[in-house]
Scaffold this active site. Structure first.
Site, mmCIF file in Angstrom:
data_model
loop_
_atom_site.group_PDB
_atom_site.id
_atom_site.type_symbol
_atom_site.label_atom_id
_atom_site.label_comp_id
_atom_site.label_asym_id
_atom_site.label_seq_id
_atom_site.Cartn_x
_atom_site.Cartn_y
_atom_site.Cartn_z
ATOM 1 N N HIS A 1 -9.758 1.336 -2.918
ATOM 2 C CA HIS A 1 -10.354 1.758 -1.639
ATOM 3 C C HIS A 1 -11.383 2.868 -1.845
ATOM 4 O O HIS A 1 -11.564 3.724 -0.970
ATOM 5 C CB HIS A 1 -9.258 2.216 -0.641
ATOM 6 C CG HIS A 1 -8.383 1.087 -0.162
ATOM 7 N ND1 HIS A 1 -7.304 1.261 0.669
ATOM 8 C CD2 HIS A 1 -8.445 -0.249 -0.390
ATOM 9 C CE1 HIS A 1 -6.740 0.103 0.936
ATOM 10 N NE2 HIS A 1 -7.420 -0.844 0.291
ATOM 11 N N TYR B 1 -13.946 1.885 2.761
ATOM 12 C CA TYR B 1 -13.059 3.014 3.063
ATOM 13 C C TYR B 1 -13.602 4.351 2.564
ATOM 14 O O TYR B 1 -13.045 5.404 2.881
ATOM 15 C CB TYR B 1 -11.652 2.759 2.499
ATOM 16 C CG TYR B 1 -10.768 1.908 3.397
ATOM 17 C CD1 TYR B 1 -11.296 1.179 4.460
ATOM 18 C CD2 TYR B 1 -9.397 1.835 3.199
ATOM 19 C CE1 TYR B 1 -10.489 0.399 5.272
ATOM 20 C CE2 TYR B 1 -8.574 1.060 4.012
ATOM 21 C CZ TYR B 1 -9.126 0.341 5.044
ATOM 22 O OH TYR B 1 -8.316 -0.431 5.848
ATOM 23 N N CYS C 1 -5.834 -5.501 -4.630
ATOM 24 C CA CYS C 1 -6.313 -5.219 -3.283
ATOM 25 C C CYS C 1 -7.275 -6.313 -2.845
ATOM 26 O O CYS C 1 -8.062 -6.817 -3.649
ATOM 27 C CB CYS C 1 -7.037 -3.878 -3.291
ATOM 28 S SG CYS C 1 -7.841 -3.487 -1.740
ATOM 29 N N ASP C 2 -7.209 -6.642 -1.550
ATOM 30 C CA ASP C 2 -8.089 -7.707 -1.054
ATOM 31 C C ASP C 2 -9.391 -7.170 -0.457
ATOM 32 O O ASP C 2 -10.239 -7.934 -0.023
ATOM 33 C CB ASP C 2 -7.366 -8.549 0.003
ATOM 34 C CG ASP C 2 -7.119 -7.782 1.282
ATOM 35 O OD1 ASP C 2 -7.369 -6.565 1.326
ATOM 36 O OD2 ASP C 2 -6.660 -8.398 2.260
ATOM 37 N N ASN D 1 0.824 -1.214 0.000
ATOM 38 C CA ASN D 1 0.000 0.000 0.000
ATOM 39 C C ASN D 1 0.856 1.262 0.000
ATOM 40 O O ASN D 1 2.058 1.175 0.207
ATOM 41 C CB ASN D 1 -0.908 -0.019 1.250
ATOM 42 C CG ASN D 1 -2.239 -0.670 0.933
ATOM 43 O OD1 ASN D 1 -2.838 -0.401 -0.101
ATOM 44 N ND2 ASN D 1 -2.702 -1.531 1.833
HETATM 45 P P1 NAD Z 1 4.828 -5.499 8.022
HETATM 46 O O1 NAD Z 1 5.515 -4.253 8.492
HETATM 47 O O2 NAD Z 1 4.577 -6.592 8.973
HETATM 48 O O3 NAD Z 1 5.692 -6.112 6.820
HETATM 49 C C1 NAD Z 1 6.308 -5.375 5.850
HETATM 50 C C2 NAD Z 1 7.738 -5.856 5.637
HETATM 51 O O4 NAD Z 1 8.300 -5.066 4.562
HETATM 52 C C3 NAD Z 1 8.655 -5.666 6.835
HETATM 53 O O5 NAD Z 1 9.263 -6.882 7.188
HETATM 54 C C4 NAD Z 1 9.684 -4.651 6.359
HETATM 55 O O6 NAD Z 1 10.978 -4.850 6.887
HETATM 56 C C5 NAD Z 1 9.665 -4.862 4.862
HETATM 57 N N1 NAD Z 1 10.156 -3.729 4.079
HETATM 58 C C6 NAD Z 1 9.933 -2.417 4.298
HETATM 59 N N2 NAD Z 1 10.532 -1.679 3.353
HETATM 60 C C7 NAD Z 1 11.144 -2.532 2.499
HETATM 61 C C8 NAD Z 1 11.918 -2.367 1.324
HETATM 62 N N3 NAD Z 1 12.163 -1.146 0.825
HETATM 63 N N4 NAD Z 1 12.400 -3.464 0.712
HETATM 64 C C9 NAD Z 1 12.146 -4.700 1.212
HETATM 65 N N5 NAD Z 1 11.405 -4.915 2.316
HETATM 66 C C10 NAD Z 1 10.916 -3.846 2.959
HETATM 67 O O7 NAD Z 1 3.467 -5.008 7.328
HETATM 68 P P2 NAD Z 1 2.076 -5.766 7.083
HETATM 69 O O8 NAD Z 1 1.071 -5.196 7.983
HETATM 70 O O9 NAD Z 1 2.291 -7.217 7.087
HETATM 71 O O10 NAD Z 1 1.704 -5.270 5.625
HETATM 72 C C11 NAD Z 1 2.539 -5.430 4.512
HETATM 73 C C12 NAD Z 1 2.017 -4.654 3.339
HETATM 74 O O11 NAD Z 1 0.882 -5.290 2.765
HETATM 75 C C13 NAD Z 1 1.549 -3.229 3.666
HETATM 76 O O12 NAD Z 1 1.908 -2.375 2.613
HETATM 77 C C14 NAD Z 1 0.053 -3.378 3.724
HETATM 78 O O13 NAD Z 1 -0.604 -2.146 3.551
HETATM 79 C C15 NAD Z 1 -0.151 -4.318 2.595
HETATM 80 N N6 NAD Z 1 -1.471 -4.988 2.504
HETATM 81 C C16 NAD Z 1 -2.178 -4.773 1.388
HETATM 82 C C17 NAD Z 1 -3.381 -5.364 1.212
HETATM 83 C C18 NAD Z 1 -4.166 -5.059 -0.038
HETATM 84 O O14 NAD Z 1 -5.278 -5.420 -0.146
HETATM 85 N N7 NAD Z 1 -3.606 -4.364 -1.025
HETATM 86 C C19 NAD Z 1 -3.876 -6.220 2.190
HETATM 87 C C20 NAD Z 1 -3.133 -6.442 3.337
HETATM 88 C C21 NAD Z 1 -1.899 -5.819 3.480
HETATM 89 C C1 G6P Z 2 -7.712 -4.162 3.895
HETATM 90 C C2 G6P Z 2 -7.187 -3.357 2.757
HETATM 91 C C3 G6P Z 2 -5.707 -3.320 2.775
HETATM 92 C C4 G6P Z 2 -5.206 -2.801 4.088
HETATM 93 C C5 G6P Z 2 -5.779 -3.616 5.194
HETATM 94 C C6 G6P Z 2 -5.433 -2.916 6.490
HETATM 95 O O1 G6P Z 2 -7.416 -5.504 3.728
HETATM 96 O O2 G6P Z 2 -7.596 -3.838 1.510
HETATM 97 O O3 G6P Z 2 -5.260 -2.522 1.732
HETATM 98 O O4 G6P Z 2 -3.803 -2.893 4.143
HETATM 99 O O5 G6P Z 2 -7.150 -3.697 5.100
HETATM 100 O O6 G6P Z 2 -5.493 -3.818 7.459
HETATM 101 P P1 G6P Z 2 -4.864 -3.615 8.869
HETATM 102 O O7 G6P Z 2 -5.387 -4.809 9.561
HETATM 103 O O8 G6P Z 2 -3.366 -3.614 8.706
HETATM 104 O O9 G6P Z 2 -5.386 -2.317 9.393
HETATM 105 MN MN MN Z 3 -6.373 -2.710 -0.102
#
Ligand code: NAD
Ligand code: G6P
Ligand code: MN
Length: 441
Positions: free
Chosen positions: A200, A264, A169-170, A147
């Site tokens: 979103h 959202y 996106c999920d 994100n």
């Molecule tokens: P998290 O902080 O647990 O994990 C992210 C990891 O990325 C960390 O281990 C960190 O060290 C690593 N990282 C950061 N910068 C980096 C870089 N430049 N190069 C390599 N690694 C790097 O976070 P999380 O809560 O598990 O979420 C991970 C990502 O997934 C977030 O961006 C979140 O918003 C996204 N997400 C998206 C959706 C969606 O629907 N699009 C759903 C769920 C989570």
């Molecule tokens: C949804 C959205 C993701 C977002 C997540 C946030 O799944 O699609 O884009 O990262 O919610 O979840 P969190 O549990 O980290 O607030």
């Molecule tokens: Mn999303």
């Protein structure tokens, strides 16, 4: 059958174990040879990797696992890069949420000023992953869900136009699973949807059962009474903040009773309510650090200590099955219908052709082919134009290192009441993001 090599970028993510368990569930349809974890925080990644190694040894010993911080090792000879990085980790998410709230403005991971701040950090992080992939595995595809997906997608459209990257996106999938339950259906796969918007920031305009009959009326009636809940109650197992989001969808839905909305949208349509109900000292980042992060890392440590994952409480991430669906669509040219974030280019007829929109696509080995949405109504179109303006200004601000454009982006966000408040927030965000943002002129 060919076996695939997968890179998981952001190996240290709280979502990594769930993705691994989900990939294991699909070994028959999507067999894997090697998984490579990549993260720029080797220590964080090691905890997850050591546990996943034990888990794989027990459940699928034929799959090889490598965890590395070396881009060359991580990106060489891979078919797919599944990217979920969080640049600045939860410490910076906490700032993204708390700084705007201090100024009386919505503090959220992907919406409003917090999303803009996160976007400025994510753009260079994701571009770096794209460049590694193009250098070491030029035929691979990146399935990116880092994100804020909308801003990241605009950045890759503009700055890496030829890259094989799909932004996804999920959220719609999570909501569709709830919709299915409210209709007594097994899963979202029991229906087909029409949907349009931005990431979103979108609306379902039809939902059809397997016989092609619309069930939208029944769904709108339900959501207008209960939001995305079963009968107004909390969803079991859901955290407090998500339950209030699912309930608030009811008020969002009343703005256009013929459709059902993405959750959202509440941040743009009811920002005053969101701020009034926010805890400025304890935001979603705190909830996630105390909840998901503690749980996932605790489980992983306990797997390593016990030397077995047999009784682990880590679960497969159901939502994440769309990632395998997408990988399969590309690998086997399935032409599955999926919502994707793609360049509009005529899909929404009366909308900026260069905007990154979220619409149904048929996905095959050449990527997504978007389906024509047609014309959209003035209310949605106007909201979307304002939001696309914000997203494009952020990418321009990043490219040009422009303070002026980032101030304009914040001012244009529907969540921000005035240029003065936008400037105050921006100045605080610049201070907090010194280690990540380019120096703005
Ligand atoms: P998290 O902080 O647990 O994990 C992210 C990891 O990325 C960390 O281990 C960190 O060290 C690593 N990282 C950061 N910068 C980096 C870089 N430049 N190069 C390599 N690694 C790097 O976070 P999380 O809560 O598990 O979420 C991970 C990502 O997934 C977030 O961006 C979140 O918003 C996204 N997400 C998206 C959706 C969606 O629907 N699009 C759903 C769920 C989570
Ligand atoms: C949804 C959205 C993701 C977002 C997540 C946030 O799944 O699609 O884009 O990262 O919610 O979840 P969190 O549990 O980290 O607030
Ligand atoms: Mn999303």
């Amino acid at each position: 059958m060919k076996k695939f090599n997968i890179n998981i970028s952001g190996g240290g993510s709280t979502f990594t174990p769930g993705i691994i368990l989900m990939l294991l569930d699909y070994q028959k349809e999507f067999p894997i040879d090697t998984i490579k974890f990549y993260d720029n925080d080797g220590e964080r990644q090691k905890t997850i990797a050591d546990a996943c190694e034990i888990l794989l040894k027990e459940r699928a010993p034929e799959i090889k696992l490598i965890a590395t911080t070396d881009p060359k090792e991580a990106f060489t000879d891979v078919d797919f890069v599944m990217a979920h990085i969080r640049v600045g980790k939860y410490a910076m998410r906490e700032q993204d949420e708390k700084i705007p709230l201090k100024h009386g403005v919505v503090g959220q991971e992907t919406c409003g000023p917090g999303g803009i701040a996160y976007g400025m950090r994510s753009i260079p992080g994701v571009l770096e992953l794209v460049d590694y992939m193009e250098k070491y595995s030029p035929d691979a595809w990146m399935l990116n869900y880092s994100n804020p997906a909308a801003i990241v997608a605009e950045a890759t459209r503009k700055l890496r136009p030829d890259a094989n990257i799909l932004n996804i996106c999920d959220m719609p999938i999570g909501i569709e699973e709830i919709i299915a339950k409210t209709q007594g259906l097994e899963s979202r796969k029991d229906f087909e949807v029409d949907y349009y918007g931005l990431n979103h920031f979108g609306w379902w305009t039809d939902i059809r059962d397997k016989n092609g009959n619309s069930i939208l009326d029944k769904v709108t009636q339900h959501v207008s009474r209960y939001g995305y809940t079963m009968g107004g109650d909390d969803l079991p197992g859901e955290e407090a903040s998500w339950n209030s989001t699912f309930k608030k969808a009811k008020d969002v839905q009343h703005l256009d009773p013929e459709t059902v909305p993405n959750t959202y949208l509440k941040y743009y349509l009811y920002p005053d309510y969101e701020v009034a109900h926010a805890n400025k000292e304890y935001t979603r980042a705190n909830e996630v650090m105390d909840g998901r992060e503690k749980f996932v890392f605790g489980e992983c440590q306990s797997i390593v200590e016990k030397g077995t994952a047999e009784d682990t409480k880590l679960e497969t991430d159901d939502h994440a099955s769309y990632i395998v669906d997408l990988a399969k669509a590309i690998a086997f040219n399935t032409k599955e219908r999926m919502l994707m974030i793609v360049e509009n280019n005529g899909a929404i007829v009366n909308f900026d052709p260069t905007a990154m929109v979220e619409v149904p696509c048929l996905v095959g080995s050449k990527g997504p082919e978007k389906l024509v949405v047609g014309e959209i109504p003035r209310f949605q179109k106007s909201l979307m134009e304002q939001q696309v303006g914000v997203e494009k200004l952020v990418v321009e601000a990043f490219e040009e290192k422009s303070y002026q454009k980032l101030w304009q982006a914040l001012t244009l966000s529907k969540t921000v009441p005035s240029a003065k408040v936008a400037k105050d927030i921006l100045d605080d965000l610049i201070e907090a993001n010194k280690a990540y943002w380019p120096v703005l002129k």
